[in-house]
Structures are given as C-alpha cells and as structure tokens.
Design a protein around this motif. Structure first.
Motif, mmCIF file in Angstrom:
data_model
loop_
_atom_site.group_PDB
_atom_site.id
_atom_site.type_symbol
_atom_site.label_atom_id
_atom_site.label_comp_id
_atom_site.label_asym_id
_atom_site.label_seq_id
_atom_site.Cartn_x
_atom_site.Cartn_y
_atom_site.Cartn_z
ATOM 1 N N SER A 9 0.879 -1.222 0.204
ATOM 2 C CA SER A 9 -0.009 0.024 0.170
ATOM 3 C C SER A 9 1.051 1.183 -0.057
ATOM 4 C CB SER A 9 -0.993 0.029 1.293
ATOM 5 O OG SER A 9 -0.274 0.044 2.545
ATOM 6 N N TRP A 10 0.316 2.124 -0.700
ATOM 7 C CA TRP A 10 1.236 3.524 -0.729
ATOM 8 C C TRP A 10 0.626 4.702 0.071
ATOM 9 C CZ3 TRP A 10 2.467 4.228 -6.663
ATOM 10 C CH2 TRP A 10 3.138 2.956 -6.995
ATOM 11 N N SER A 11 1.335 5.645 0.175
ATOM 12 C CA SER A 11 0.886 6.842 0.858
ATOM 13 C C SER A 11 -0.321 7.232 0.190
ATOM 14 C CB SER A 11 1.913 7.867 1.149
ATOM 15 O OG SER A 11 1.355 9.165 1.387
ATOM 16 N N PRO A 12 -1.725 7.563 0.725
ATOM 17 C CA PRO A 12 -2.609 8.444 -0.029
ATOM 18 C C PRO A 12 -2.252 9.828 -0.321
ATOM 19 C CG PRO A 12 -3.258 8.268 2.427
ATOM 20 C CD PRO A 12 -1.800 7.436 2.349
ATOM 21 N N TYR A 13 -1.243 10.320 0.199
ATOM 22 C CA TYR A 13 -0.969 11.511 -0.352
ATOM 23 C C TYR A 13 0.049 11.787 -1.341
ATOM 24 C CZ TYR A 13 -2.205 12.427 4.582
ATOM 25 O OH TYR A 13 -3.039 12.406 5.745
ATOM 26 N N LEU A 14 0.807 10.672 -1.423
ATOM 27 C CA LEU A 14 1.597 10.450 -2.713
ATOM 28 C C LEU A 14 0.718 9.908 -3.940
ATOM 29 C CD1 LEU A 14 4.343 10.255 -4.041
ATOM 30 C CD2 LEU A 14 4.570 7.717 -3.329
ATOM 31 N N VAL A 15 -0.177 9.104 -3.477
ATOM 32 C CA VAL A 15 -1.179 8.513 -4.904
ATOM 33 C C VAL A 15 -1.800 9.790 -5.093
ATOM 34 C CG1 VAL A 15 -3.146 7.121 -5.203
ATOM 35 C CG2 VAL A 15 -1.103 6.215 -4.242
#
Length: 176
Positions: A9-15
């Motif tokens: 899972s990735w950072s929602p901010y980065l996405v």
C-alpha cells in the motif's frame, strides 16, 4: 532501503499527487477531463449499433454523440494492467474471492458475493451515467476545476458510501 514501488500500500498523499499530475496530463494532451465510465457508455452504444442499426439510427443518443473506442479505453486498460503489474511487483497476489469482512457478515458463498458485486457495479455505472460522470470524472477532474456540481457530487458520494458501509457491515466492522 526498501523499494517504494514494491509496497503493498502506498501513501494516500503520494497517490493523490500522482492522480493530480495524471489529471493535468490528461487536460494537456487530450483537452478532456479524466474519467472512465464514458468508455463503457460508448462500448454499450457500439454494441447496440452493431446489434440493431435501425434502433441506433432512431435513437437521439446517436444524433448527439459519436460512440467510439477512444482514449478513455486506454485508461481502462491502464487500470487493469497497472493492477496486475502492481500485484506482481508487490507480491500481493492472494486470490480473495470472499473478503473476511464480507464472510463475517454474510457467509462464504462465492456466488452470492459475485452476484452482489456485479449488481453493485451495475448500480454504480447507472448512477455515474445519471450524474453525467463518475468518481474520477467528478471527484478528481471536476473538483480540480472547482466545479460546484462536482463538489456536491463528491459530498453526496462520500456520504452515501459511508451510510452504505454502515448499513451493510454495521459499526462492528471496524474491529474485523
């Protein structure tokens, strides 16, 4: 150092930043907002046109729109391919047909889970066409343009999603 691409899972901010940049690129290259449901609308229209040309000619839809397989389908293909690539790179390839939260609430019936998923997808597609845009069309592109109708759509969409989750799974879902 861990490879950030290989994370499950990735950072929602980065996405969010990535989706914003994708939206800018879409406006720049296609002069069109980012959206995905138009591809399905055009495909359905092309199928009707192929199955019954007379019906298509008498429809007002075909007078206003020229259904085609366009760049929106490349987005559909990109989402599918991106999902497979992400799954492969991250190693997150566990085939889950019935998620644990669903199983705890409704049991482990695969046909029931798939039938509800298909029905829900159809309902969401109908709603997206009724609203003249989907969550990516309104929720991303429209909101980036500060469109009042898109902000209203997003408010209603998120409220409905929260209420639906509470209705379907109840408050105890947080502990599963």
């Amino acid at each position: 150092m861990n490879n950030p691409i290989a994370k499950k899972s990735w950072s929602p901010y980065l996405v969010g930043v990535g989706i914003g940049v994708l939206s800018w690129f879409t406006f720049w290259s296609a002069d069109h907002p980012l959206g995905i449901t138009t591809a399905f609308e055009h495909t359905a229209a092309l199928l009707i046109q192929g199955a019954s040309p007379a019906l298509a000619e008498s429809s007002s839809y075909y007078q206003e729109h020229s259904p085609k397989i366009g760049w929106e389908w490349m987005l559909v293909v990109g989402v599918l391919l991106g999902s497979f690539i992400s799954s492969f790179i991250s190693g997150d390839r566990e085939p889950i047909t019935v998620p644990p939260l669903w199983k705890s609430r409704f049991g482990s019936s695969v046909p029931l889970r798939l039938a509800i998923a298909l029905l829900s997808a159809g309902l969401m597609m109908f709603g997206a066409r009724l609203a003249q845009g989907c969550t990516s069309g309104h929720g991303i592109s429209g909101n980036l343009q500060l469109s009042v109708s898109s902000w209203l759509f997003s408010l209603i969409f998120f409220s409905a999603a929260i209420l639906t989750a509470l209705f379907v799974y109840g408050r105890r879902a947080r502990n599963v």
